[in-house]
Design an enzyme around this catalytic site. Structure first.
Site, PDB file in Angstrom:
ATOM      1  N   ASN A 170       3.500   0.069 -21.808  1.00 39.73           N
ATOM      2  CA  ASN A 170       3.119   1.581 -22.121  1.00 39.73           C
ATOM      3  C   ASN A 170       1.733   1.599 -22.342  1.00 39.73           C
ATOM      4  OD1 ASN A 170       5.630   2.882 -23.016  1.00 39.73           O
ATOM      5  ND2 ASN A 170       5.799   0.676 -24.174  1.00 39.73           N
ATOM      6  N   GLU A 171       1.017   2.145 -21.224  1.00 46.51           N
ATOM      7  CA  GLU A 171      -0.483   2.477 -20.882  1.00 46.51           C
ATOM      8  C   GLU A 171      -0.894   3.624 -21.811  1.00 46.51           C
ATOM      9  OE1 GLU A 171      -2.024   0.249 -19.673  1.00 46.51           O
ATOM     10  OE2 GLU A 171      -1.198  -0.520 -17.964  1.00 46.51           O
ATOM     11  N   PRO A 172      -2.222   4.115 -21.822  1.00 43.80           N
ATOM     12  CA  PRO A 172      -2.647   4.829 -22.423  1.00 43.80           C
ATOM     13  C   PRO A 172      -2.327   6.294 -22.140  1.00 43.80           C
ATOM     14  CG  PRO A 172      -4.482   3.290 -22.490  1.00 43.80           C
ATOM     15  CD  PRO A 172      -3.255   2.469 -21.740  1.00 43.80           C
ATOM     16  N   THR A 189      -5.601  -3.191 -16.549  1.00 38.81           N
ATOM     17  CA  THR A 189      -4.409  -3.917 -16.595  1.00 38.81           C
ATOM     18  C   THR A 189      -4.266  -4.719 -15.386  1.00 38.81           C
ATOM     19  OG1 THR A 189      -3.232  -2.278 -18.055  1.00 38.81           O
ATOM     20  CG2 THR A 189      -1.752  -4.006 -16.952  1.00 38.81           C
TER      21      THR A 189
END
Length: 641
Positions: A170-172, A189
């Site tokens: 769950n990235e920014p 990442t």
């Protein structure tokens, strides 16, 4: 603040949370201690569910953080009879696209570290499938969510955290209501994963991940973080405001979440970074030094300009009351820092050494400079290295690993082709045709052959000779240990073993040094520095009864990632402009590491640029504090082994 209702984590009072922190967290001395406690909680949960004839539903993570937890669970299964027959597991994520057989897949990872070694039922193992057709992915993700719900929901979710603040993938920008889905990976990442994939171009750009809402529905959450490179994001996560910019901050909304940290990942929390802002302190000399350096930066003043008001207005009134006046505090601190500076890292002969970091005698010392990789010596202390030689000391550089994993295939192929052209059909120790054929046909994630690894190791070795000759060291004083733990042909190394320690012990016993310099930088992305340092600690501990060890001092330098804080420095070695250039030239002899840094961590600059900037910044800090102005400074901390 939310507190956990699961297994108690009994930590000394100094680790109690403060008003700055919004997540329950506990800090352990190291990752091994923390991982064992987490594994014990999981085992207790499994057994309690078994006693009630219930399934135990675990959410599992991959990456480096949970490895020691899985190792401990495997040990408990084999030695303590812990069974996993009632466990249903759901993994957080998987790269997309990704086959199960790929060594970089999370399917491969989980079976390598856990599932192949325990009695979990294969049908109870759930890992996102990286081979699902793109047009079927939405339904696949819906079904994954439904399967978790049908299993009764996640009883326990194990998490790591990425530098972007991602949990799972769950990235920014991920929403608090997000469910299992496909997501595009953040560039940071992918950079962090690039060394595992032999370059960022090979890292998948997408992944399947459980959503934030999926994770938050877990009955219990434990997030683990180890190492200095996680300190900044841990501070933002625990002390910052809830924001999709740092998805891990959504855990502040969970009523039963605990962050399990080591001292390095927790080091930037306010209670450790500036404890005088939290409450009363026990003012040791080290804490005084840290606080006064911080105060200088905060007020933008040199040490001798600090006033009583500066101390009182910045949470240090009790220190001022204890010491009597700003004048006394300032003078004492100025002298402490002044006494760390020396242009004689081996000690200055025939001088009073009572206020110098090193002893004057013996005038000519035997010195070991341990280097984890075949370039850390010149990157971290090239100027000091040169001074020690020029000042007449018997210096030995000891390269602990071959460094072959950091040589690209293209670089190895170039050397093999040149050697083959030069040698023709002559018999050689290395079959260069075999090397060329292997590299030209090498498949994705294939481990290098022994011949290829030998060639890559020789490339690093010859670069090291070139650099040390330039510094002025005799060839016979250059040693290569090729410690066995490193020689796996993979990024993942073996644990430190007795054979590694014995090899390090033998070289120390042979040289009988008065000084040992070693890499104290534990931010190395793949842990080689830490393993090499532990080998030195173990060897020196075993050798401590020997008489010559009574006169042996251990100095730690920092590598390419972090420098010692000013208050931690016990010896500061100034470099002239010409010495800075000499150091740069020595680093550049390591040509296979130039332009394409394979294990760069969170810094995209080349190693020579990092080293130069770091040394110059240390000199600027000394100057800002009111001490002498230098071109650059290399810093060392003395360690009592």
């Amino acid at each position: 603040m939310k507190t956990n209702t699961s297994l108690a984590y009994d930590i000394p009072g100094k680790f109690e949370e403060t008003r700055f922190e919004k997540n329950h967290n506990v800090i352990f001395e190291n990752s091994v201690q923390g991982s064992k406690i987490v594994a014990q909680e999981i085992a207790e949960l499994i057994r309690s569910k078994q006693a009630n004839n219930e399934s135990c539903v675990l959410g599992l993570a991959t990456g480096s953080s949970p490895i020691k937890v899985y190792e401990e669970l495997v040990r408990m299964h084999k030695e303590d009879g812990l069974s996993f027959y009632n466990v249903i597991s759901f993994n957080l994520d998987e790269y997309y696209p990704m086959t199960k057989e790929n060594r970089q897949s999370y399917h491969y990872f989980m079976h390598q570290y856990l599932f192949n070694h325990i009695d979990i039922k294969p049908e109870n193992v759930n890992i996102p499938d990286g081979t699902v057709a793109i047009e079927e992915l939405n339904q696949y993700c819906v079904d994954y969510e439904l399967k978790i719900k049908q299993a009764g929901g996640l009883d326990f979710q194990l998490l790591g955290i990425g530098r972007t603040g991602h949990v799972g993938f769950n990235e920014p920008g991920s929403h608090i209501n997000s469910g299992t889905r496909i997501i595009t990976l953040d560039h940071i990442t992918r950079v962090d994963a690039s060394s595992d994939f032999n370059g960022i171009d090979n890292v998948p750009k997408r992944a399947i991940t459980m959503g934030v809402s999926t994770i938050l529905r877990s009955k219990r959450i434990v997030l683990m973080a180890w190492g200095q490179n996680k300190a900044s994001i841990i501070k933002r996560t625990i002390q910052g405001e809830i924001s999709s910019d740092v998805p891990a901050t959504f855990l502040q909304n969970h009523t039963n979440a605990t962050f399990v940290l080591d001292q390095f990942s927790a080091s930037e929390l306010t209670r450790f970074e500036t404890p005088w802002l939290v409450g009363g302190c026990t003012w040791t000399q080290e804490l005084k030094s840290k606080a006064i350096v911080w105060l200088c930066k905060e007020t933008k003043q040199s040490i001798l300009k600090l006033t009583d008001r500066d101390y009182n207005n910045n949470g240090m009134s009790d220190l001022l009351a204890q010491e009597g006046s700003a004048y006394d505090l300032n003078i004492n601190m100025f002298n402490v820092l002044q006494h760390t500076i020396t242009g004689w890292p081996g000690g200055k002969p025939n001088t009073d050494d009572s206020h110098r970091p090193e002893r004057a005698t013996p005038a000519q010392k035997r010195v070991i400079l341990f280097s984890p990789h075949p370039d850390d010596d010149v990157i971290s202390m090239g100027g000091t290295f040169s001074k020690l030689i020029k000042q007449g000391h018997d210096v030995h550089v000891v390269y602990q690993t071959s460094g072959n994993i950091a040589v690209t295939d293209d670089e190895a192929l170039k050397f093999a082709e040149v050697a083959k052209d030069f040698l023709g059909d002559a018999e050689t120790q290395i079959n260069f045709k075999a090397v060329i054929d292997f590299l030209n046909s090498k498949s994705e994630n294939q481990i290098d052959s022994l011949e290829v690894r030998r060639l890559k190791g020789l490339i690093r070795r010859r670069e090291s000779y070139a650099a040390t000759r330039y510094i002025g060291l005799k060839d016979e004083n250059t040693h290569f240990l090729d410690l066995p733990f490193y020689e796996t042909g993979q990024v993942k190394k073996n644990p430190l073993g007795p054979e590694d320690i014995a090899i390090v012990k033998d070289i120390i016993a042979k040289i009988k040094p008065h000084q040992v310099f070693a890499a104290g930088d534990l931010a190395d992305p793949h842990g080689t520095h830490e393993v090499c340092l532990n080998a030195i600690f173990a060897a020196m501990k075993e050798l401590k009864p020997e008489k010559y060890m009574d006169d042996c001092w251990l100095w730690l330098y920092r590598g390419a990632w972090h420098e010692w804080d000013i208050h931690e420095i016990d010896m500061a070695v100034p470099l002239s402009p010409s010495e800075v250039l000499l150091k740069r030239s020595a680093i550049l002899y390591h040509q296979s590491q130039k332009d394409r840094v394979m294990f760069q961590g969170n810094d995209s600059r080349e190693f020579w640029v990092r080293a130069e900037d770091r040394n110059k910044n240390t000199a600027i800090l000394y100057d800002d504090l009111g001490l002498a102005e230098y071109e650059a400074i290399e810093a060392f901390k003395r360690f009592d082994y």
